[in-house]
Design a protein around this motif. Structure first.
Motif, PDB file in Angstrom:
ATOM      1  N   ILE A 170      -0.673  13.599  19.030  1.00  0.00           N
ATOM      2  CA  ILE A 170      -0.138  12.343  18.509  1.00  0.00           C
ATOM      3  C   ILE A 170       0.837  11.822  19.553  1.00  0.00           C
ATOM      4  O   ILE A 170       1.819  12.494  19.890  1.00  0.00           O
ATOM      5  N   ILE A 171       0.556  10.630  20.077  1.00  0.00           N
ATOM      6  CA  ILE A 171       1.346  10.084  21.183  1.00  0.00           C
ATOM      7  C   ILE A 171       1.957   8.756  20.771  1.00  0.00           C
ATOM      8  O   ILE A 171       1.295   7.920  20.149  1.00  0.00           O
ATOM      9  N   GLU A 187      -3.346   3.783  15.205  1.00  0.00           N
ATOM     10  CA  GLU A 187      -1.932   3.881  14.873  1.00  0.00           C
ATOM     11  C   GLU A 187      -1.719   5.027  13.891  1.00  0.00           C
ATOM     12  O   GLU A 187      -2.419   5.124  12.883  1.00  0.00           O
ATOM     13  N   ALA A 188      -0.741   5.883  14.182  1.00  0.00           N
ATOM     14  CA  ALA A 188      -0.567   7.122  13.406  1.00  0.00           C
ATOM     15  C   ALA A 188      -0.420   6.869  11.912  1.00  0.00           C
ATOM     16  O   ALA A 188      -1.042   7.553  11.092  1.00  0.00           O
ATOM     17  N   GLY A 189       0.385   5.885  11.527  1.00  0.00           N
ATOM     18  CA  GLY A 189       0.573   5.587  10.110  1.00  0.00           C
ATOM     19  C   GLY A 189      -0.698   5.106   9.452  1.00  0.00           C
ATOM     20  O   GLY A 189      -1.038   5.527   8.337  1.00  0.00           O
ATOM     21  N   SER A 237      -2.830  -6.959   5.691  1.00  0.00           N
ATOM     22  CA  SER A 237      -2.496  -5.607   6.148  1.00  0.00           C
ATOM     23  C   SER A 237      -3.741  -4.870   6.638  1.00  0.00           C
ATOM     24  O   SER A 237      -4.213  -3.935   5.995  1.00  0.00           O
ATOM     25  N   PRO A 238      -4.291  -5.305   7.780  1.00  0.00           N
ATOM     26  CA  PRO A 238      -5.474  -4.625   8.330  1.00  0.00           C
ATOM     27  C   PRO A 238      -5.096  -3.256   8.889  1.00  0.00           C
ATOM     28  O   PRO A 238      -3.941  -3.006   9.248  1.00  0.00           O
ATOM     29  N   TYR A 239      -6.090  -2.384   8.946  1.00  0.00           N
ATOM     30  CA  TYR A 239      -5.891  -1.043   9.507  1.00  0.00           C
ATOM     31  C   TYR A 239      -6.319  -1.036  10.972  1.00  0.00           C
ATOM     32  O   TYR A 239      -7.406  -1.498  11.306  1.00  0.00           O
ATOM     33  N   GLN A 240      -5.476  -0.482  11.828  1.00  0.00           N
ATOM     34  CA  GLN A 240      -5.800  -0.334  13.244  1.00  0.00           C
ATOM     35  C   GLN A 240      -6.364   1.075  13.464  1.00  0.00           C
ATOM     36  O   GLN A 240      -5.695   1.960  13.995  1.00  0.00           O
ATOM     37  N   VAL A 241      -7.595   1.273  13.024  1.00  0.00           N
ATOM     38  CA  VAL A 241      -8.224   2.586  13.138  1.00  0.00           C
ATOM     39  C   VAL A 241      -9.646   2.451  13.674  1.00  0.00           C
ATOM     40  O   VAL A 241     -10.326   1.445  13.438  1.00  0.00           O
ATOM     41  N   ASN A 242     -10.079   3.462  14.411  1.00  0.00           N
ATOM     42  CA  ASN A 242     -11.464   3.578  14.868  1.00  0.00           C
ATOM     43  C   ASN A 242     -12.030   4.880  14.315  1.00  0.00           C
ATOM     44  O   ASN A 242     -11.342   5.903  14.285  1.00  0.00           O
TER      45      ASN A 242
END
Length: 204
Positions: free
Chosen positions: A21-22, A49-51, A96-101
């Motif tokens: 986790i960076i 994004e970690a959250g 509130s979109p999610y920044q995930v792949n």
């Protein structure tokens, strides 16, 4: 700096993710498992994004397990992927979109077939034989194109992933030291030991 790789055979999928986790120039953790188990035959690798990763992954895992509890059978891989993609698409159209792949892999016992899905943060989805997210994608797709074959075995898949990590160790400015590898097949989900995997990497 996330690295996500996935490769599918006829009856198995192997998912790989780094454990770090960076945040900016700082490494927060070295032992994070970024591959989440949705059911006995389905798992997904999540980065971003970690959250957002924690929140979104817990939501998808919880809903998959709730479906299995209510219906007395697991949600198959194709349905899991489409449900996951829809939740991303709906969030994208909200405030509130999610920044995930996501890389989602699984085995369908009824069809006796494995599938790998690539889903990005814009909710684009594709069923693919191999996939990558993050900076690793810049280095690994050429290796996937050259080494992948339709009749590959689980050992072949692990060797291809080892070749990818070896290339990243040589070319990529940041070097990761530990990875999570999970195989999903007819028998269920199996974890490949990190130390054993790194032995394969050293062969290249």
């Amino acid at each position: 700096m996330d690295i996500q790789l996935g490769i599918a055979g006829k009856d198995f999928v192997v998912l790989l993710a780094d454990k770090q986790i960076i945040n900016s120039i700082m490494t927060i953790k070295h032992n994070q498992d970024k591959i989440y188990e949705l059911s006995k035959h389905v798992a997904m690798s999540v980065s971003g994004e970690a959250g957002d990763v924690d929140t979104y992954a817990e939501y998808i895992v919880g809903n998959a397990k709730l479906y299995a509890f209510r219906n007395d059978h697991e949600l198959p891989i194709d349905s899991c992927a489409k449900f996951t993609r829809r939740q991303l698409a709906e969030a994208l159209r909200s405030r509130s979109p999610y920044q995930v792949n996501i890389l989602m892999g699984g085995y369908n016992p009824q069809l006796e077939k494995a599938s790998l899905y690539r889903i990005d943060y814009l909710a684009a989805i594709s069923n693919v034989p191999f996939a990558a997210h993050g900076y690793g994608a810049f280095f690994c797709y050429s290796l996937f194109d050259r080494l992948y074959k339709e009749d590959l075995t689980e050992n072949d898949a692990v060797q291809i992933l080892a070749a990818c990590i070896s290339e990243l160790d040589k070319r990529f400015v940041a070097r990761h030291s530990s990875y999570t590898l999970k195989v999903i097949n007819k028998a269920g989900l199996r974890i490949i030991d990190n130390e054993e995997f790194l032995k394969h990497v050293k062969q290249f």
